[in-house]
Design an enzyme around this catalytic site. Structure first.
Site, PDB file in Angstrom:
ATOM      1  N   HIS B  53       9.131   6.493 -41.844  1.00  0.00           N
ATOM      2  CA  HIS B  53       8.446   6.702 -40.681  1.00  0.00           C
ATOM      3  C   HIS B  53       9.266   7.577 -39.877  1.00  0.00           C
ATOM      4  CE1 HIS B  53       5.297   3.183 -40.316  1.00  0.00           C
ATOM      5  NE2 HIS B  53       5.197   3.751 -41.504  1.00  0.00           N
ATOM      6  N   GLU B  55      10.596   7.200 -36.841  1.00  0.00           N
ATOM      7  CA  GLU B  55      11.805   6.407 -36.303  1.00  0.00           C
ATOM      8  C   GLU B  55      12.912   6.190 -37.254  1.00  0.00           C
ATOM      9  OE1 GLU B  55       8.550   5.813 -36.078  1.00  0.00           O
ATOM     10  OE2 GLU B  55       8.008   4.985 -33.951  1.00  0.00           O
ATOM     11  N   CYS B  83       5.912   1.025 -34.898  1.00  0.00           N
ATOM     12  CA  CYS B  83       5.172  -0.236 -35.648  1.00  0.00           C
ATOM     13  C   CYS B  83       6.427  -1.416 -35.882  1.00  0.00           C
ATOM     14  CB  CYS B  83       4.760   0.193 -37.075  1.00  0.00           C
ATOM     15  SG  CYS B  83       5.860   0.279 -38.663  1.00  0.00           S
ATOM     16  N   CYS B  86       9.452  -0.339 -37.586  1.00  0.00           N
ATOM     17  CA  CYS B  86      10.292   0.587 -36.732  1.00  0.00           C
ATOM     18  C   CYS B  86      11.081  -0.279 -35.700  1.00  0.00           C
ATOM     19  CB  CYS B  86       9.530   1.849 -36.464  1.00  0.00           C
ATOM     20  SG  CYS B  86       9.112   2.915 -37.601  1.00  0.00           S
TER      21      CYS B  86
END
Lengths: 156, 156
Positions: B53, B55, B83, B86
């Protein structure tokens, strides 16, 4: 499947991680069709990567090995109950079954505070120890509109 | 700090990710002392890495850049609310401040179901959609004992 064999390998990785000075006492193994396709100890201090927990590292290696971002036909064996980051990664990788050995309470006893992060995630944003603030949502919507209209996107 | 400038960069990364066909509409930027030390779009489909992801990828790059597993003096700008994976990574990286633009409800509307994973993490283990089973805890305790007795360990 000989689940004890795979768990013993995860525990062996955890113990070796300590005795070889590689990092924290955690190991993880990912198995598909009775074969290990990815395994790792915790690599946080060795790689200076706070995301390199054993589970995340094993997921990355397994996905690289099979050339897919989905491990939906795999089983994860981890020497300790996953922290929220790793559990999130397990959902992202679509792994349906997880075996763990030590649990979060055992981990807490030796100084690994997963419980704190579990509690933080359950809190409303404004009560967390991390400051979280919304900024420019109207501008960010553009990126989502682009995704919705894109004809070349790969869903995941 | 010009927080709008950094958020606009995160949003730009998110939009470029779609228009260049690199992945989902997400971008993240990590700033220390007014300087970007790591930034990334979402790389899940490009790298076949479900943990990549925006992040997590930005955290890894920033840590590599500064040679530390701690970003405790940094600010994260992300084009969308993190999420659980993350957010867990943000706690692991000790980032104290997060600015986000789109929120989890916006993400849900375009098909990214973070809310489901947030709810799963809050459930007792036996009620989750993932099967989680304990195995060989007595054997795993050995790795924790090794950690407690180790004189060469690097705490993290």
């Amino acid at each position: 499947m000989d689940i004890q064999k795979f768990m013993r390998r995860a525990i062996e990785l955890a113990s070796e991680n300590v005795t070889k000075g590689l990092g924290g006492p955690f190991g993880a193994v990912i198995v598909r069709n009775g074969e290990i396709i990815g395994e790792s100890g915790n690599r946080v201090t060795q790689l200076n990567d706070p995301t390199a927990h054993a589970e995340v590292s094993a997921i990355r290696l397994a996905c690289e090995r099979i050339g897919s971002f989905s491990l939906d036909n795999c089983v994860l064996f981890t020497s300790c109950e996953p922290c929220p980051m790793c559990l999130g990664a397990i959902y992202r990788a679509r792994i349906p079954t997880v075996y763990y050995a030590n649990d979060r309470h055992d981990a807490h006893r030796i100084g690994f505070s997963d419980q704190f992060i579990y509690e933080e995630l359950e809190k409303p944003m404004e009560q967390r120890s991390i400051r979280m603030l919304q900024l420019l949502p109207d501008e960010a919507r553009i990126s989502f509109d682009l995704w919705e209209k894109s004809t070349q996107k790969i869903p995941y």
